[in-house]
Each structure stands twice: as C-alpha cells, then as structure tokens.
Design a protein around this motif. Sequence first.
Motif, mmCIF file in Angstrom:
data_model
loop_
_atom_site.group_PDB
_atom_site.id
_atom_site.type_symbol
_atom_site.label_atom_id
_atom_site.label_comp_id
_atom_site.label_asym_id
_atom_site.label_seq_id
_atom_site.Cartn_x
_atom_site.Cartn_y
_atom_site.Cartn_z
ATOM 1 N N ASP A 11 0.918 -0.890 0.053
ATOM 2 C CA ASP A 11 -0.215 0.303 0.069
ATOM 3 C C ASP A 11 0.889 0.768 0.029
ATOM 4 O OD1 ASP A 11 -1.649 2.487 0.919
ATOM 5 O OD2 ASP A 11 -2.849 0.679 1.788
ATOM 6 N N GLU A 13 0.058 3.934 -0.326
ATOM 7 C CA GLU A 13 0.018 5.440 0.464
ATOM 8 C C GLU A 13 -0.233 5.763 1.944
ATOM 9 O OE1 GLU A 13 -4.508 7.772 1.770
ATOM 10 O OE2 GLU A 13 -4.171 7.202 -0.633
ATOM 11 N N LYS A 14 -0.003 4.101 2.891
ATOM 12 C CA LYS A 14 0.624 3.741 3.809
ATOM 13 C C LYS A 14 2.266 3.671 4.174
ATOM 14 C CE LYS A 14 -3.441 1.188 5.622
ATOM 15 N NZ LYS A 14 -4.190 -0.161 5.779
ATOM 16 N N ASN A 15 2.238 3.607 3.306
ATOM 17 C CA ASN A 15 3.847 3.378 3.289
ATOM 18 C C ASN A 15 4.595 4.173 3.386
ATOM 19 O OD1 ASN A 15 6.399 2.145 2.864
ATOM 20 N ND2 ASN A 15 6.808 2.834 1.227
ATOM 21 N N ALA A 16 4.248 5.890 2.512
ATOM 22 C CA ALA A 16 4.335 6.576 2.624
ATOM 23 C C ALA A 16 4.257 7.587 3.645
ATOM 24 C CB ALA A 16 3.608 7.671 1.484
ATOM 25 N N GLN A 17 2.995 7.268 4.456
ATOM 26 C CA GLN A 17 2.954 7.720 5.786
ATOM 27 C C GLN A 17 3.302 7.098 7.516
ATOM 28 O OE1 GLN A 17 -1.504 6.802 6.254
ATOM 29 N NE2 GLN A 17 -1.823 8.200 8.648
ATOM 30 N N TYR A 18 3.332 5.962 6.912
ATOM 31 C CA TYR A 18 4.340 5.341 7.803
ATOM 32 C C TYR A 18 5.559 5.008 7.655
ATOM 33 C CZ TYR A 18 -0.599 4.107 9.769
ATOM 34 O OH TYR A 18 -1.880 4.925 10.109
ATOM 35 N N ARG A 19 6.327 5.540 6.952
ATOM 36 C CA ARG A 19 7.943 5.719 6.647
ATOM 37 C C ARG A 19 8.640 6.193 7.838
ATOM 38 N NH1 ARG A 19 12.241 7.917 3.549
ATOM 39 N NH2 ARG A 19 13.493 5.808 2.978
ATOM 40 N N GLU A 71 0.673 -1.627 10.317
ATOM 41 C CA GLU A 71 -0.079 -0.521 9.744
ATOM 42 C C GLU A 71 -0.670 -1.003 8.505
ATOM 43 O OE1 GLU A 71 -1.814 1.832 10.734
ATOM 44 O OE2 GLU A 71 -0.775 1.647 12.918
ATOM 45 N N ALA A 73 1.000 -1.099 5.542
ATOM 46 C CA ALA A 73 1.577 -0.811 4.225
ATOM 47 C C ALA A 73 3.004 -1.452 3.648
ATOM 48 C CB ALA A 73 2.388 0.385 4.797
#
Length: 90
Positions: A11, A13-19, A71, A73
Amino acid sequence: MKYVAFLPIIDQEKNAQYRPAHLAYINKLYHEGKIMAAGPFTDGKGGMVIYIADTYEEAMELAKNDPVVVEGARSLELREWGALALPLEL
C-alpha cells in the motif's frame, strides 16, 4: 543468528505515511545492536532488514512490530540467513 526480513510494499499511501516511523524504528533497533543492515530495493517496491537475534521467534517479533508491517503498508517474509565469513576458503 541473522534473519532477513523482505518487506514488499503493498500500500503505497500507507507506506508514505508510516515511513518516518519505520525509519525511526529501524534506527532505534540498529543502535540496540538488533539490526546489521537495512535499506530499500532500487526498484522502489520495498526493502530488506537484516536482524540479529538469538531465535527465529525473537526476530519475528522485531519484524512484526515494524510500523509499516503493523499498519499494513508492507508484507513480511522472514528467513534465517546463514551469513558466511569472508573471504571464503575454497
């Protein structure tokens, strides 16, 4: 023992958010002596972490607690790695 975690992105979007949380987690474990190396694959589809742990279960616990895994991601594949001392004797 060494254990390699393959972390393909599932995912973006989630990867960018939780990186940022992922990087903080990796950095913390590195300073605790629990990570040998980590980094992204050059194709942008995920990365890899080499954990230092006494057991597979310990390494799995460390890998499963990575924020990008928690999460959803990234997926997780963990394998024991038989690192060889170099240079190799032939």
